[in-house]
Design an enzyme around this catalytic site. Sequence first.
Site, PDB file in Angstrom:
ATOM      1  N   CYS A 109      64.486  -3.871  33.887  1.00 52.89           N
ATOM      2  CA  CYS A 109      63.254  -3.111  33.642  1.00 52.89           C
ATOM      3  C   CYS A 109      63.290  -1.883  34.542  1.00 52.89           C
ATOM      4  CB  CYS A 109      62.026  -3.971  33.878  1.00 52.89           C
ATOM      5  SG  CYS A 109      61.919  -4.729  35.514  1.00 52.89           S
ATOM      6  N   ARG A 132      59.521  -7.115  35.857  1.00 54.38           N
ATOM      7  CA  ARG A 132      59.241  -7.504  34.481  1.00 54.38           C
ATOM      8  C   ARG A 132      60.445  -8.249  33.891  1.00 54.38           C
ATOM      9  NH1 ARG A 132      57.476  -1.756  32.104  1.00 54.38           N
ATOM     10  NH2 ARG A 132      58.786  -1.043  33.828  1.00 54.38           N
TER      11      ARG A 132
END
Lengths: 151, 284
Positions: free
Chosen positions: B240, B245
Amino acid sequence: MYPPKLQQIVELFEVLPDIEKRETLITYADQAKSKEPREGETFDLEDVRKDEECTDTVGIFLKVNPDRTTRYRVALGPQVQTLTKAMTAILCKGLEGITIEQVLDVPADFVPKIVGADLVRQRSQTVYYILTRMKSAATVWRNRDRAANLA
Amino acid sequence: MSSYAHPEALVTTDWLAGHLNDSDIRIVESNEDVLLYSTGHIPGAVHIDWRSDLQDQTVRDYISPAAFAELAAKNGIGRDTTVVFYGDKSNWWACYALWAFRLFGHPNVKILDGGRDKWIAEGRPTTREVPGPAPAEYPVPPKRYDDEIRAFFDDALAQSRGRKPLIDVRSPGEFVGDVTHMPEYPQEGVLRGGHVPGAKSVPWKRAVKDDATFKSADDLRAIYEGEAGLKPGDDVIAYCRIGERSSHTWFVLTYLLGYEKVRNYDGSWTEWGNKVLAPIAKGA
């Protein structure tokens, strides 16, 4: 120098150890709800929007008295971060009663003194966001006032 | 309807409510909002900060095995303790903390399905009382499992050149290169926008429902296998912007879908998008 009430807050934070700084920030965050507009209040400028810099909607409500002193109310969406809530309560209290021009002159360098350098690094834009929005509202009001005076 | 590959890696809010005082369980809150834990947390939960506790404070890296042992011990976590992670943002940072614990080989880890948001939404108890667990014994892990679950720039580059699966879990705007940070977040110093050539876009959020719980195994398979083309047995790298994430997606692929070779590229776009001569693709 900062406006007197803000200066008091800054001086309080400057002598606190980090852990108490955080506890005090939480205490201020708890007060953010009380800074929302109240029943029956009227404002000269309302600016409610969702910006990319913040995780939820923030509403800035500005009342300007005939002597140009100001009162801010701020409405925060539920997803707003704790630090933003704390800065809201700090700024509503710290800027209370100062003039539009004084609001615009408030330097942003008080933020690291309150929040601590670590938190500023982590959330660099978030911690300045509410001050930026308050100044933005003050700028809009002043420009409208100037235009009205020229007309 | 199929089930998760490792259903034991998830606990429900009901289950956790009934196990708050179990001595062999430690609940760990890990958030993006750095002050959120202090505003109220699940009773008994300790706080582990992804940046100040899990990352080295000088080099862009994680703490050493010795520092991890010290961190675990002071939080009352022994090698046999089951650690249940939860946090804000649909468990982004909880998954990141869990992944970091797995870097040190901690065996028993779980995620509270729905995280902090679900616990609060259900009106379950919170407290501001910070627990003071008795320090535990935690042996210094003999190694960090970087080779197994962590990818570095060269690994991601080899993956790209070898046309192996790369999953970009950022927002669509970040993937195509229109923006260099996700909506609502500060620009964290990335010079170039776009994605690693060959990467497929599967935003992390597609793995969760509105209540922050994970989607069903069938729904997840439809997304990651049906749409993104992954196959069980694939060697997958997820990335990410800074690896938080993508640790969520790493958890989904590893524990919910049972992929055995998934690595999280924690350097992610803040490394790739700044690296001189790193190849970049733009557009969908």
